[in-house]
Design a protein around this motif. Structure first.
Motif, PDB file in Angstrom:
ATOM      1  N   LYS A 189       0.830  -1.213   0.000  1.00 39.55           N
ATOM      2  CA  LYS A 189       0.000   0.000   0.000  1.00 39.55           C
ATOM      3  C   LYS A 189       0.858   1.254   0.000  1.00 39.55           C
ATOM      4  CE  LYS A 189      -2.852  -1.097   3.423  1.00 39.55           C
ATOM      5  NZ  LYS A 189      -3.904  -0.903   4.445  1.00 39.55           N
ATOM      6  N   GLY A 190       1.894   1.247   0.834  1.00 37.40           N
ATOM      7  CA  GLY A 190       2.757   2.424   0.950  1.00 37.40           C
ATOM      8  C   GLY A 190       3.428   2.743  -0.373  1.00 37.40           C
ATOM      9  N   LEU A 191       3.917   1.713  -1.047  1.00 34.43           N
ATOM     10  CA  LEU A 191       4.571   1.930  -2.341  1.00 34.43           C
ATOM     11  C   LEU A 191       3.573   2.461  -3.359  1.00 34.43           C
ATOM     12  CD1 LEU A 191       7.052  -0.985  -3.059  1.00 34.43           C
ATOM     13  CD2 LEU A 191       7.523   1.456  -2.856  1.00 34.43           C
ATOM     14  N   LYS A 192       2.346   1.899  -3.333  1.00 33.16           N
ATOM     15  CA  LYS A 192       1.332   2.334  -4.292  1.00 33.16           C
ATOM     16  C   LYS A 192       1.033   3.817  -4.112  1.00 33.16           C
ATOM     17  CE  LYS A 192      -3.159   1.689  -3.922  1.00 33.16           C
ATOM     18  NZ  LYS A 192      -4.526   1.158  -3.904  1.00 33.16           N
ATOM     19  N   VAL A 193       0.765   4.204  -2.866  1.00 31.69           N
ATOM     20  CA  VAL A 193       0.428   5.610  -2.592  1.00 31.69           C
ATOM     21  C   VAL A 193       1.599   6.523  -2.948  1.00 31.69           C
ATOM     22  CG1 VAL A 193      -0.149   7.247  -0.787  1.00 31.69           C
ATOM     23  CG2 VAL A 193      -1.257   5.028  -0.823  1.00 31.69           C
ATOM     24  N   ALA A 194       2.816   6.032  -2.688  1.00 29.67           N
ATOM     25  CA  ALA A 194       3.978   6.881  -2.948  1.00 29.67           C
ATOM     26  C   ALA A 194       4.223   7.064  -4.439  1.00 29.67           C
ATOM     27  CB  ALA A 194       5.205   6.263  -2.294  1.00 29.67           C
ATOM     28  N   LEU A 195       3.938   6.040  -5.220  1.00 32.41           N
ATOM     29  CA  LEU A 195       4.370   6.086  -6.627  1.00 32.41           C
ATOM     30  C   LEU A 195       3.329   6.593  -7.608  1.00 32.41           C
ATOM     31  CD1 LEU A 195       6.448   2.779  -6.876  1.00 32.41           C
ATOM     32  CD2 LEU A 195       7.278   5.136  -6.828  1.00 32.41           C
ATOM     33  N   PHE A 196       2.008   6.426  -7.303  1.00 32.58           N
ATOM     34  CA  PHE A 196       1.048   6.694  -8.375  1.00 32.58           C
ATOM     35  C   PHE A 196       1.031   8.143  -8.842  1.00 32.58           C
ATOM     36  CE2 PHE A 196      -2.174   7.160  -4.862  1.00 32.58           C
ATOM     37  CZ  PHE A 196      -2.687   8.393  -5.211  1.00 32.58           C
ATOM     38  N   ALA A 197       1.161   9.077  -7.881  1.00 31.73           N
ATOM     39  CA  ALA A 197       1.063  10.481  -8.279  1.00 31.73           C
ATOM     40  C   ALA A 197       2.277  10.967  -9.082  1.00 31.73           C
ATOM     41  CB  ALA A 197       0.828  11.358  -7.053  1.00 31.73           C
ATOM     42  N   PRO A 198       3.507  10.657  -8.630  1.00 25.40           N
ATOM     43  CA  PRO A 198       4.647  11.040  -9.468  1.00 25.40           C
ATOM     44  C   PRO A 198       4.565  10.433 -10.870  1.00 25.40           C
ATOM     45  CG  PRO A 198       5.421  10.387  -7.303  1.00 25.40           C
ATOM     46  CD  PRO A 198       3.955  10.091  -7.343  1.00 25.40           C
ATOM     47  N   LEU A 199       4.098   9.166 -10.934  1.00 18.63           N
ATOM     48  CA  LEU A 199       3.970   8.504 -12.233  1.00 18.63           C
ATOM     49  C   LEU A 199       2.958   9.246 -13.108  1.00 18.63           C
ATOM     50  CD1 LEU A 199       5.385   5.957 -13.214  1.00 18.63           C
ATOM     51  CD2 LEU A 199       3.324   4.669 -12.669  1.00 18.63           C
ATOM     52  N   ALA A 200       1.873   9.729 -12.477  1.00 15.27           N
ATOM     53  CA  ALA A 200       0.868  10.488 -13.219  1.00 15.27           C
ATOM     54  C   ALA A 200       1.478  11.767 -13.768  1.00 15.27           C
ATOM     55  CB  ALA A 200      -0.324  10.818 -12.319  1.00 15.27           C
ATOM     56  N   GLY A 201       2.289  12.435 -12.930  1.00 11.29           N
ATOM     57  CA  GLY A 201       2.906  13.683 -13.355  1.00 11.29           C
ATOM     58  C   GLY A 201       3.859  13.471 -14.519  1.00 11.29           C
ATOM     59  N   ILE A 202       4.656  12.404 -14.420  1.00  9.34           N
ATOM     60  CA  ILE A 202       5.602  12.107 -15.495  1.00  9.34           C
ATOM     61  C   ILE A 202       4.834  11.771 -16.779  1.00  9.34           C
ATOM     62  CG2 ILE A 202       7.355  10.451 -16.263  1.00  9.34           C
ATOM     63  CD1 ILE A 202       8.105  10.173 -13.237  1.00  9.34           C
ATOM     64  N   GLY A 203       3.784  10.940 -16.633  1.00  5.77           N
ATOM     65  CA  GLY A 203       2.986  10.539 -17.794  1.00  5.77           C
ATOM     66  C   GLY A 203       2.318  11.723 -18.471  1.00  5.77           C
ATOM     67  N   ASP A 204       1.722  12.617 -17.660  1.00  4.50           N
ATOM     68  CA  ASP A 204       1.073  13.800 -18.241  1.00  4.50           C
ATOM     69  C   ASP A 204       2.086  14.640 -19.010  1.00  4.50           C
ATOM     70  OD1 ASP A 204      -1.391  13.151 -17.325  1.00  4.50           O
ATOM     71  OD2 ASP A 204      -1.373  14.517 -15.608  1.00  4.50           O
ATOM     72  N   ALA A 205       3.266  14.801 -18.418  1.00  5.19           N
ATOM     73  CA  ALA A 205       4.296  15.622 -19.059  1.00  5.19           C
ATOM     74  C   ALA A 205       4.724  15.002 -20.390  1.00  5.19           C
ATOM     75  CB  ALA A 205       5.492  15.784 -18.131  1.00  5.19           C
ATOM     76  N   ILE A 206       4.901  13.679 -20.383  1.00  8.64           N
ATOM     77  CA  ILE A 206       5.365  13.033 -21.615  1.00  8.64           C
ATOM     78  C   ILE A 206       4.245  12.959 -22.652  1.00  8.64           C
ATOM     79  CG2 ILE A 206       6.211  10.887 -22.645  1.00  8.64           C
ATOM     80  CD1 ILE A 206       7.515  10.224 -19.993  1.00  8.64           C
ATOM     81  N   PHE A 207       3.079  12.427 -22.227  1.00  3.06           N
ATOM     82  CA  PHE A 207       2.073  12.077 -23.223  1.00  3.06           C
ATOM     83  C   PHE A 207       1.161  13.236 -23.590  1.00  3.06           C
ATOM     84  CE2 PHE A 207       3.306   7.986 -21.419  1.00  3.06           C
ATOM     85  CZ  PHE A 207       3.654   7.342 -22.592  1.00  3.06           C
ATOM     86  N   TRP A 208       0.676  13.992 -22.608  1.00  7.41           N
ATOM     87  CA  TRP A 208      -0.271  15.062 -22.947  1.00  7.41           C
ATOM     88  C   TRP A 208       0.446  16.326 -23.410  1.00  7.41           C
ATOM     89  CZ3 TRP A 208      -4.967  14.187 -24.247  1.00  7.41           C
ATOM     90  CH2 TRP A 208      -5.734  13.204 -23.606  1.00  7.41           C
ATOM     91  N   PHE A 209       1.543  16.677 -22.718  1.00  4.53           N
ATOM     92  CA  PHE A 209       2.146  17.987 -22.994  1.00  4.53           C
ATOM     93  C   PHE A 209       3.257  17.942 -24.034  1.00  4.53           C
ATOM     94  CE2 PHE A 209       0.809  18.525 -18.388  1.00  4.53           C
ATOM     95  CZ  PHE A 209      -0.416  19.041 -18.750  1.00  4.53           C
ATOM     96  N   THR A 210       3.786  16.763 -24.310  1.00  4.48           N
ATOM     97  CA  THR A 210       4.875  16.704 -25.290  1.00  4.48           C
ATOM     98  C   THR A 210       4.471  15.916 -26.532  1.00  4.48           C
ATOM     99  OG1 THR A 210       6.386  16.684 -23.414  1.00  4.48           O
ATOM    100  CG2 THR A 210       7.327  16.191 -25.567  1.00  4.48           C
TER     101      THR A 210
END
Lengths: 267, 266
Positions: free
Chosen positions: B95-116
């Motif tokens: 659970k701790g890993l999930k909560v820690a990782l999902f948001a940064p992953l979302a930020g990276i994904g948005d930057a790569i896929f939506w904005f670039t």
């Protein structure tokens, strides 16, 4: 000036269902106007019209992203209605983009409403999760997908085939406070989700870390939470190394094991 | 010993990558992708826990907690966490890993896929389409089929990372799960500030030349995001102390939002 035949109407519905689901899931990205308008053009028998509408609409929509949680005007309805309006009303492609916008807003409002109201299904999902009821859990997800698929089909059928002008009037007469209210609700509702998360994890030993994460993200509003995670990782490392050090100093100390217990039902 | 614990095959992980498409099936503002996230992994959770319904239900309940990450990259997280789940790691670690990782992953994904990626591909393919060339949509389609295929790569990457880390984790699992909990708590604090939006539109008139904008001049001066935090804690209070049902809280929040919008407050 052309009319849309029933067959074309039905084909548009099928298209809307497929790309509408893709838009909901953000799967293959065939929901983008450049693809949707092209396919609409093929259905209407005028591929070039579809391509031109698709290219123009895609450029207009490329900056409107759902990133960060805001729902932009719906690309599926824009992709379908732009060529449909250019074809039926005989206006040029650029004008058609503007005329198609109310339909795009209509679908956006419907989806915003779903985003809020589907929250209610989560109680059922929690119940099935508790019972480990795989069948019911899957059915619930399929139900929501079916609602989305049907809505896309119905809205496109109404907008493109049955009642173009009444639908436009409907959108234009929607009060601002209602549409704005959907957006406001979307901004506040995650608070309930986080409250549920806090209910499971909130231990007083963890409050300091929660505060630091909150303060950091409030004062440095950055596009993603990676910096917050890095700070969290620093705390985590500190805790881990201290823990290792204590372990080597006093192996199997009773205090460490009881402290461990406190976290047994943390997040 | 560890080898025997492996119940998921390489084929399962590839299947998981395709099933990750279901991530947003039951998207909603309260739990975001939690329903689809759980559903995507469900066949594999079942394979891991077999007929142990208690374990399966624990895992499903954990997975039903709030998650919002990037659809194209989610396979990485699913693969990583399933490898830990397969190894029957401590639930708090997962659970701790999930909560820690999902948001940064979302930020990276948005930057790569939506904005670039999207503006570039859309720009190029639209320029072809406007000239009436089918090459436009075909380029677009080809790029996104490629992006979709990469899900298989991310998912295997996550799973392999998890399996290779498992040995190390095992020796000090308690310490790591405690650390993961701390990491998770920090990120949740950040999530509240980043995801809950309440903006007061009202202005208070002092005299005919002066008026105070409640959001900019009052709340933001005290503490930015104080209202989101306050509302979240209020919901927490109702859930914990008053045992209020989440549905009621959702319904009240929704009506409150529409009402405040009608009154011009929010």
């Amino acid at each position: 000036m052309h009319d849309i035949t029933l067959i074309q109407g039905i084909l548009l519905v099928v298209l809307a269902i497929i790309v509408g689901l893709d838009a909901w899931l953000e799967g293959l990205f065939i929901f983008r106007p450049i693809i949707v308008s092209t396919l609409t053009g093929i259905i209407l028998g005028d591929v070039t019209l579809g391509l031109v509408c698709g290219g123009l609409t895609e450029l207009a929509f490329a900056g409107l992203t759902p990133a960060g949680g805001t729902q932009p005007p719906n690309p599926v309805l824009a992709g379908i209605m732009t060529p449909v309006l250019a074809y039926t009303a005989g206006v040029d492609e650029k004008t058609a983009i503007g005329l198609a916008l109310p339909f795009s807003f209509l679908m956006q409002y419907i989806l915003l409403f779903y985003y809020s109201s589907f929250s209610v299904f989560m109680v059922k999902a929690d119940k099935y999760a508790k019972e480990a009821n795989i069948k019911a859990f899957s059915r619930l997800n399929i139900l929501m997908l079916a609602i989305v698929a049907a809505t896309n089909g119905i809205v496109v059928f109404l907008c493109a085939y049955v009642a173009q002008s009444p639908m436009r009037h409907l959108v234009e007469s929607m009060p601002e406070w209602l549409t704005h209210g959907f957006g406001v609700a979307g901004g506040i509702l995650p608070a309930v989700g986080f409250a549920l998360l806090l209910r499971v994890m909130m231990k007083k030993e963890l409050i300091p870390f929660l505060i630091v994460g909150f303060v950091f993200a409030s004062f440095i509003p950055y596009s993603n939470l990676l910096p917050v995670a890095v700070i969290g990782a620093a705390f985590a490392m500190y805790e881990y190394f201290n823990n290792q050090k204590n372990k080597t100093l006093a192996p199997a100390a009773p205090s460490t094991s009881s402290e461990g217990e406190d976290y047994s039902d943390g997040i | 010993m560890t080898e025997s614990k492996r119940v998921l095959s390489k084929k399962d992980i590839t299947k998981l990558a395709f099933r990750s498409t279901l991530l947003q099936s039951s998207f909603n503002y309260e739990r975001m992708q939690a329903g689809g996230w759980t559903w995507s992994m469900l066949p594999f959770l079942k394979k891991i826990h077999k007929d142990d319904d208690k374990k399966l239900s624990e895992s499903m309940e954990d997975n039903m907690e709030f998650i919002n990450t990037h659809p194209n990259l989610v396979g990485f997280l699913m693969g990583l966490l399933l490898s830990l789940e397969e190894n029957k790691e401590d639930r708090n670690l997962i659970k701790g890993l999930k909560v820690a990782l999902f948001a940064p992953l979302a930020g990276i994904g948005d930057a790569i896929f939506w904005f670039t990626l999207l503006p570039i591909v859309a720009g190029i393919s639209a320029s072809f389409a406007i000239q009436g060339s089918l090459i436009g949509p075909l380029i677009f389609l080809a790029v996104y089929i490629g992006v979709f295929a990469l899900r298989v790569v991310w998912t295997h990457m996550g799973y392999d990372l998890g399996t290779s880390a498992v040995e190390k984790i095992k020796t000090s699992s308690q310490a790591i799960s405690k650390s993961a909990t701390i990491l998770g708590s920090t990120v949740i604090g950040g999530l509240i500030a980043a995801y809950v939006h309440i903006e007061v539109l009202s202005t208070v008139k002092i005299n005919k030349d002066h008026s105070v904008n409640l959001q900019a001049d009052f709340f933001d001066k005290i503490f930015p995001s104080i209202l989101p935090l306050g509302f979240t804690l209020l919901m927490f209070y109702f859930l914990k102390k008053k045992k209020a049902s989440p549905v009621l809280l959702i319904a009240v929040t929704f009506i409150f939002a529409i009402l405040m919008s009608a009154l011009g407050v929010l």
